[in-house]
Design a protein around this motif. Structure first.
Motif, mmCIF file in Angstrom:
data_model
loop_
_atom_site.group_PDB
_atom_site.id
_atom_site.type_symbol
_atom_site.label_atom_id
_atom_site.label_comp_id
_atom_site.label_asym_id
_atom_site.label_seq_id
_atom_site.Cartn_x
_atom_site.Cartn_y
_atom_site.Cartn_z
ATOM 1 N N LYS A 130 70.898 -11.182 -37.067
ATOM 2 C CA LYS A 130 70.332 -9.974 -37.661
ATOM 3 C C LYS A 130 68.932 -10.254 -38.211
ATOM 4 O O LYS A 130 68.008 -9.444 -38.041
ATOM 5 N N ASP A 131 68.780 -11.407 -38.874
ATOM 6 C CA ASP A 131 67.463 -11.772 -39.406
ATOM 7 C C ASP A 131 66.452 -11.950 -38.275
ATOM 8 O O ASP A 131 65.295 -11.537 -38.382
ATOM 9 N N GLN A 132 66.917 -12.571 -37.179
ATOM 10 C CA GLN A 132 66.035 -12.785 -36.040
ATOM 11 C C GLN A 132 65.634 -11.461 -35.414
ATOM 12 O O GLN A 132 64.468 -11.256 -35.048
ATOM 13 N N PHE A 164 65.529 -8.523 -36.907
ATOM 14 C CA PHE A 164 64.618 -7.834 -37.827
ATOM 15 C C PHE A 164 63.210 -8.390 -37.691
ATOM 16 O O PHE A 164 62.224 -7.640 -37.681
ATOM 17 N N SER A 165 63.091 -9.718 -37.557
ATOM 18 C CA SER A 165 61.779 -10.350 -37.427
ATOM 19 C C SER A 165 61.079 -9.922 -36.146
ATOM 20 O O SER A 165 59.879 -9.604 -36.157
ATOM 21 N N GLN A 210 61.659 -7.148 -34.396
ATOM 22 C CA GLN A 210 61.303 -5.738 -34.510
ATOM 23 C C GLN A 210 60.062 -5.546 -35.373
ATOM 24 O O GLN A 210 59.212 -4.700 -35.076
ATOM 25 N N ASP A 211 59.942 -6.346 -36.413
ATOM 26 C CA ASP A 211 58.763 -6.263 -37.288
ATOM 27 C C ASP A 211 57.509 -6.703 -36.540
ATOM 28 O O ASP A 211 56.444 -6.081 -36.666
ATOM 29 N N SER A 265 74.651 -13.143 -39.280
ATOM 30 C CA SER A 265 73.591 -12.944 -40.268
ATOM 31 C C SER A 265 72.256 -13.486 -39.747
ATOM 32 O O SER A 265 71.208 -12.848 -39.895
ATOM 33 N N ALA A 266 72.298 -14.651 -39.118
ATOM 34 C CA ALA A 266 71.077 -15.256 -38.582
ATOM 35 C C ALA A 266 70.514 -14.419 -37.439
ATOM 36 O O ALA A 266 69.291 -14.252 -37.312
#
Length: 206
Positions: free
Chosen positions: A6-8, A10-11, A13-14, A3-4
């Motif tokens: 995936k969040d990283q 996503f960040s 990529q953003d 989960s961590a």
């Protein structure tokens, strides 16, 4: 954890999307060269060509070459079958230049000229070459018929028709400068290159 991560991801990529968006707004020309995948049409290329210019673009297939010939008013495609190894011919020409093998140079220069340069009208004063593959290592100026190609027309090169079109924008140089280096001398060099003693006088004249 997953989960961590995936969040990283996503960040990151953003952040990357924001970076690209910033490039597009602040540096549009760089953005277009780097990220814009649009290919110009023949009509757009023709709009940028002058009346006395001819653009030759090459695509290498397994056993043939496709030559795209674009002038201000016309466009046609010619398929040329390869009976000999093109790479070996180009290497042969370059070796003949390097080691000053006149007979070999004359043979490959004429063969490659016949293979790669279609006949063009006498009104053409400049040919823009867009090579493909191994043709990017070929000095087209040295191709010969009755005269060297460089003696017939001015030669220009570009990486693609799209880049040629994008670079045709007029640039107003407020403070034009040029750096010239002379004389050009090759002493005891392994490649047997000849010195160019007249370059010093040429630079003075410029």
């Amino acid at each position: 954890t997953i989960s961590a991560l995936k969040d990283q991801l996503f960040s990151v990529q953003d952040q990357y999307r924001n970076f690209i968006s910033n490039l597009e707004s602040k540096y549009p020309e760089y953005y277009n060269l780097k990220f814009n995948q649009e290919i110009v049409t023949v009509e757009e290329v023709q709009q940028k060509l002058k009346e006395d210019q001819l653009l030759l673009s090459y695509f290498l297939a397994d056993e043939s070459i496709f030559i795209f010939r674009i002038s201000k008013t016309r466009m046609n495609v010619e398929q040329v079958l390869l009976e000999d190894d093109l790479r070996k011919m180009i290497i042969g020409l370059k070796n003949a230049i390097q080691f000053k093998i006149t007979k070999l140079f004359d043979t490959y220069s004429r063969e490659l000229r016949s293979l790669l340069i279609p006949e063009f009208h006498s009104s053409v004063n400049e040919v823009i070459i867009v090579p493909g593959g191994v043709l990017g290592t070929l000095p087209f100026e040295a191709l010969k018929k009755d005269k060297f190609l460089l003696e017939e027309v001015a030669i220009g090169y570009d990486y693609s028709a799209t880049l040629f079109t994008s670079r045709k924008k007029q640039v107003d140089f407020q403070d034009p400068k040029i750096m010239l280096v002379a004389p050009v001398e090759f002493k005891e060099n392994e490649t047997l290159k000849s010195s160019l003693p007249a370059t010093k006088e040429e630079v003075k004249e410029i």
